[in-house]
Design a protein around this motif. Structure first.
Motif, PDB file in Angstrom:
ATOM      1  N   SER A 106       0.059  -4.477  -4.919  1.00  8.27           N
ATOM      2  CA  SER A 106      -1.144  -4.426  -4.508  1.00  8.27           C
ATOM      3  C   SER A 106      -1.595  -5.816  -3.912  1.00  8.27           C
ATOM      4  CB  SER A 106      -2.011  -3.848  -5.440  1.00  8.27           C
ATOM      5  OG  SER A 106      -1.816  -2.714  -5.955  1.00  8.27           O
ATOM      6  N   VAL A 107      -2.390  -5.786  -2.854  1.00  2.03           N
ATOM      7  CA  VAL A 107      -2.900  -7.081  -2.417  1.00  2.03           C
ATOM      8  C   VAL A 107      -3.884  -7.739  -3.462  1.00  2.03           C
ATOM      9  CG1 VAL A 107      -4.266  -8.225  -0.651  1.00  2.03           C
ATOM     10  CG2 VAL A 107      -2.750  -6.162  -0.231  1.00  2.03           C
ATOM     11  N   ILE A 108      -3.549  -8.941  -3.750  1.00  6.17           N
ATOM     12  CA  ILE A 108      -4.707  -9.585  -4.645  1.00  6.17           C
ATOM     13  C   ILE A 108      -5.049 -10.931  -3.876  1.00  6.17           C
ATOM     14  CG2 ILE A 108      -3.534  -9.002  -6.765  1.00  6.17           C
ATOM     15  CD1 ILE A 108      -1.948 -11.667  -6.931  1.00  6.17           C
ATOM     16  N   LEU A 109      -4.467 -11.407  -2.808  1.00 11.57           N
ATOM     17  CA  LEU A 109      -5.044 -12.438  -2.156  1.00 11.57           C
ATOM     18  C   LEU A 109      -4.451 -12.666  -0.507  1.00 11.57           C
ATOM     19  CD1 LEU A 109      -6.704 -15.224  -2.296  1.00 11.57           C
ATOM     20  CD2 LEU A 109      -4.598 -16.330  -2.732  1.00 11.57           C
ATOM     21  N   LEU A 110      -5.286 -12.776   0.474  1.00 14.94           N
ATOM     22  CA  LEU A 110      -5.046 -13.039   1.839  1.00 14.94           C
ATOM     23  C   LEU A 110      -5.687 -13.975   2.246  1.00 14.94           C
ATOM     24  CD1 LEU A 110      -5.798  -9.937   3.858  1.00 14.94           C
ATOM     25  CD2 LEU A 110      -6.762 -10.189   1.708  1.00 14.94           C
ATOM     26  N   ASN A 111      -5.113 -14.682   3.351  1.00 12.63           N
ATOM     27  CA  ASN A 111      -6.043 -15.581   4.164  1.00 12.63           C
ATOM     28  C   ASN A 111      -6.571 -14.869   5.435  1.00 12.63           C
ATOM     29  OD1 ASN A 111      -3.560 -15.678   5.663  1.00 12.63           O
ATOM     30  ND2 ASN A 111      -3.153 -17.913   5.474  1.00 12.63           N
ATOM     31  N   LYS A 112      -7.397 -16.073   6.200  1.00 17.57           N
ATOM     32  CA  LYS A 112      -7.926 -15.414   7.408  1.00 17.57           C
ATOM     33  C   LYS A 112      -6.779 -15.088   8.462  1.00 17.57           C
ATOM     34  CE  LYS A 112     -12.287 -15.730   6.339  1.00 17.57           C
ATOM     35  NZ  LYS A 112     -13.240 -14.302   6.309  1.00 17.57           N
ATOM     36  N   ALA A 113      -5.728 -15.957   8.321  1.00 17.49           N
ATOM     37  CA  ALA A 113      -4.769 -15.726   9.630  1.00 17.49           C
ATOM     38  C   ALA A 113      -4.086 -14.371   9.470  1.00 17.49           C
ATOM     39  CB  ALA A 113      -3.533 -16.748   9.503  1.00 17.49           C
ATOM     40  N   ALA A 114      -3.791 -14.094   7.938  1.00 19.74           N
ATOM     41  CA  ALA A 114      -3.195 -12.643   7.875  1.00 19.74           C
ATOM     42  C   ALA A 114      -3.981 -11.516   8.267  1.00 19.74           C
ATOM     43  CB  ALA A 114      -2.932 -12.476   6.722  1.00 19.74           C
ATOM     44  N   GLU A 115      -5.300 -11.653   8.192  1.00 20.60           N
ATOM     45  CA  GLU A 115      -6.510 -10.799   8.476  1.00 20.60           C
ATOM     46  C   GLU A 115      -6.436 -10.511  10.176  1.00 20.60           C
ATOM     47  OE1 GLU A 115      -9.582 -11.279   4.889  1.00 20.60           O
ATOM     48  OE2 GLU A 115     -10.153 -12.146   6.730  1.00 20.60           O
ATOM     49  N   ARG A 116      -6.455 -11.677  10.859  1.00 21.54           N
ATOM     50  CA  ARG A 116      -6.158 -11.901  12.074  1.00 21.54           C
ATOM     51  C   ARG A 116      -4.942 -11.116  12.629  1.00 21.54           C
ATOM     52  NH1 ARG A 116      -4.084 -15.534  15.294  1.00 21.54           N
ATOM     53  NH2 ARG A 116      -3.786 -16.959  13.622  1.00 21.54           N
ATOM     54  N   LEU A 117      -4.013 -11.623  12.087  1.00 21.12           N
ATOM     55  CA  LEU A 117      -2.370 -10.959  12.622  1.00 21.12           C
ATOM     56  C   LEU A 117      -2.242  -9.519  12.369  1.00 21.12           C
ATOM     57  CD1 LEU A 117      -0.214 -14.133  11.859  1.00 21.12           C
ATOM     58  CD2 LEU A 117      -1.081 -13.438  14.161  1.00 21.12           C
ATOM     59  N   PHE A 118      -2.421  -9.145  11.189  1.00 22.66           N
ATOM     60  CA  PHE A 118      -2.096  -7.796  10.712  1.00 22.66           C
ATOM     61  C   PHE A 118      -3.288  -6.908  10.822  1.00 22.66           C
ATOM     62  CE2 PHE A 118       1.912  -7.910   9.905  1.00 22.66           C
ATOM     63  CZ  PHE A 118       2.565  -7.525   8.885  1.00 22.66           C
ATOM     64  N   PRO A 119      -2.936  -5.552  11.144  1.00 21.44           N
ATOM     65  CA  PRO A 119      -4.166  -4.487  11.230  1.00 21.44           C
ATOM     66  C   PRO A 119      -4.398  -4.115  10.045  1.00 21.44           C
ATOM     67  CG  PRO A 119      -2.017  -3.633  11.851  1.00 21.44           C
ATOM     68  CD  PRO A 119      -1.639  -5.028  11.581  1.00 21.44           C
ATOM     69  N   PHE A 120      -5.367  -4.624   9.118  1.00 22.71           N
ATOM     70  CA  PHE A 120      -5.941  -4.195   8.102  1.00 22.71           C
ATOM     71  C   PHE A 120      -6.978  -3.225   8.198  1.00 22.71           C
ATOM     72  CE2 PHE A 120      -3.523  -6.306   4.697  1.00 22.71           C
ATOM     73  CZ  PHE A 120      -3.032  -7.522   5.283  1.00 22.71           C
ATOM     74  N   LYS A 121      -7.190  -2.204   7.292  1.00 24.59           N
ATOM     75  CA  LYS A 121      -8.094  -1.313   7.451  1.00 24.59           C
ATOM     76  C   LYS A 121      -9.687  -1.970   7.278  1.00 24.59           C
ATOM     77  CE  LYS A 121      -5.520   2.556   5.742  1.00 24.59           C
ATOM     78  NZ  LYS A 121      -5.493   3.448   4.747  1.00 24.59           N
TER      79      LYS A 121
END
Length: 389
Positions: free
Chosen positions: A53-68
């Protein structure tokens, strides 16, 4: 700092309120520093717990990956992703504990394709795996540079290796053609029951000679330096002239033309003959890719310092394994292609100081985007006059 905090926590019962406040401030400052480092990174970082399960992610990950949309923390990584193919891949890899190292993933975003490199590393504490760390790097430009360098190296090698070979092949072809004409003339003055059969054979030989000669001409064109004659020209006008020439062929192939040209198109420095040839080669490929008909969309867009011309079809598309080879000399998927058509396109665009990019999906179609520079106006120094008498 961490060792100091651990020691302080063991003695927290003996600390007064000011010491506890100071301890909390130290923790907050360390946490803010780590967050600043994490969120300043251009590469994506996603931290997972033992249950993936995701417990932490940075802004670059949100920009690069198609998260819901919405909250993705505390959800399994595959459940947090909006792309079904990507979700399925990570679900299988994480559950089966498969190794993910420099896995290249192509994603469509805003009409363009991004290439990402993904690596999953275990999070280890006190000798035990307690989660995972997903590292995401955008390697789109890196891959494009590698492809451009490879194409440039191929063209350079061809220039030195094969110009002489092509010349040697062309000479005997000319001699063969002349002697075939003499044989045809002699047969025409005589008579015999085999004359018609021999004539048919000679016609076929003539066609093959012409085809080989055309390949040699294209080959020499590909390896010789171009003598471009640049003139000021509106790209939209050139596009209109090209499709006036080819519109009957489009109608016969049941291909609908969709033109969307930017009215605010600046003048460019173009060699009309070469640029028309480049665009015609792309259009011919598009026609071949739509044997049952389809739609050919042509669009121009003017930017600040460059213009973009895109030619898109709804044809069969290009297999992913062929994408990096498509501009290379002698690569062709056609039964009777020379494999030089798109090599010539690439060379012509480079002679115009431009770039050409390709996007394609099998069964959906292909799009070529040509970027050409807008000539910059000459900068003039402002005159200065002294007020001194």
């Amino acid at each position: 700092m961490r060792k100091f905090l651990n020691r302080a926590l063991k003695k927290i019962g003996k600390l007064d309120i000011d010491q506890i406040r100071s301890l909390i401030m130290d923790v907050v400052q360390e946490n803010e520093l780590l967050e600043m480092v994490l969120y300043s990174m251009t590469d994506g970082v996603v931290v997972l717990d033992e249950n993936h399960s995701v417990i932490l992610l940075n802004k670059a990950a949100e920009r690069l990956f198609p998260f819901k949309s919405g909250e993705v923390v505390e959800r399994p990584l595959w459940d947090a992703l909006a792309d079904s193919g990507l979700s399925e891949f990570f679900h299988e890899a994480l559950v089966e504990q498969e190794n993910i190292e420099d896995k290249e993933i192509s994603l469509q975003s805003g009409g363009s394709t991004r290439v990402l490199s993904c690596t999953m590393m275990p999070l280890v504490r006190e000798g035990r795996i307690q989660g995972g760390l997903l590292h995401i790097e955008d390697i789109t430009e890196k891959k494009a540079k590698e492809a451009r360098l490879r194409r440039a190296e191929n063209l350079a090698a061809l220039t030195t290796l094969t110009a002489g070979v092509a010349h040697e092949i062309k000479n005997p072809l000319g001699s063969i053609s002349i002697h075939i004409q003499l044989i045809q003339k002699a047969l025409g003055n005589g008579a015999g029951k085999n004359t018609e059969t021999i004539q048919n054979y000679l016609d076929i030989v003539n066609e093959e000679v012409e085809r080989l000669n055309g390949i040699i001409v294209d080959f020499l064109f590909a390896v010789r330096p171009m003598d471009v004659n640049l003139v000021s020209q509106n790209l939209n006008e050139l596009v209109h002239e090209l499709f006036e020439f080819i519109h009957y062929e489009l109608e016969e192939q049941k291909i609908r033309l969709d033109l969307n040209l930017d009215a605010q198109m600046p003048e460019l420095q173009l060699d009309l003959k070469y640029m028309k040839q480049a665009l015609l080669n792309i259009v011919k490929n598009a026609i071949s890719a739509m044997p049952e008909g389809g739609c050919l969309r042509v669009e121009t867009v003017a930017r600040d310092d460059h213009v973009e011309l895109s030619i898109s079809d709804t044809g069969v598309g290009i297999p992913e394994e062929n994408m990096t080879k498509i501009f290379e000399p002698y690569f062709t998927t056609k039964d009777f292609g020379s494999g030089l058509g798109l090599t010539l396109v690439y060379k012509i665009i480079k002679e115009h100081q431009g770039e050409i990019n390709l996007e394609s999906r099998e069964g959906e179609g292909t799009s070529f985007t040509i970027t050409l520079p807008v000539p910059q106006k000459e900068q003039r120094l402002l005159g200065w006059q002294s007020n001194e008498v």
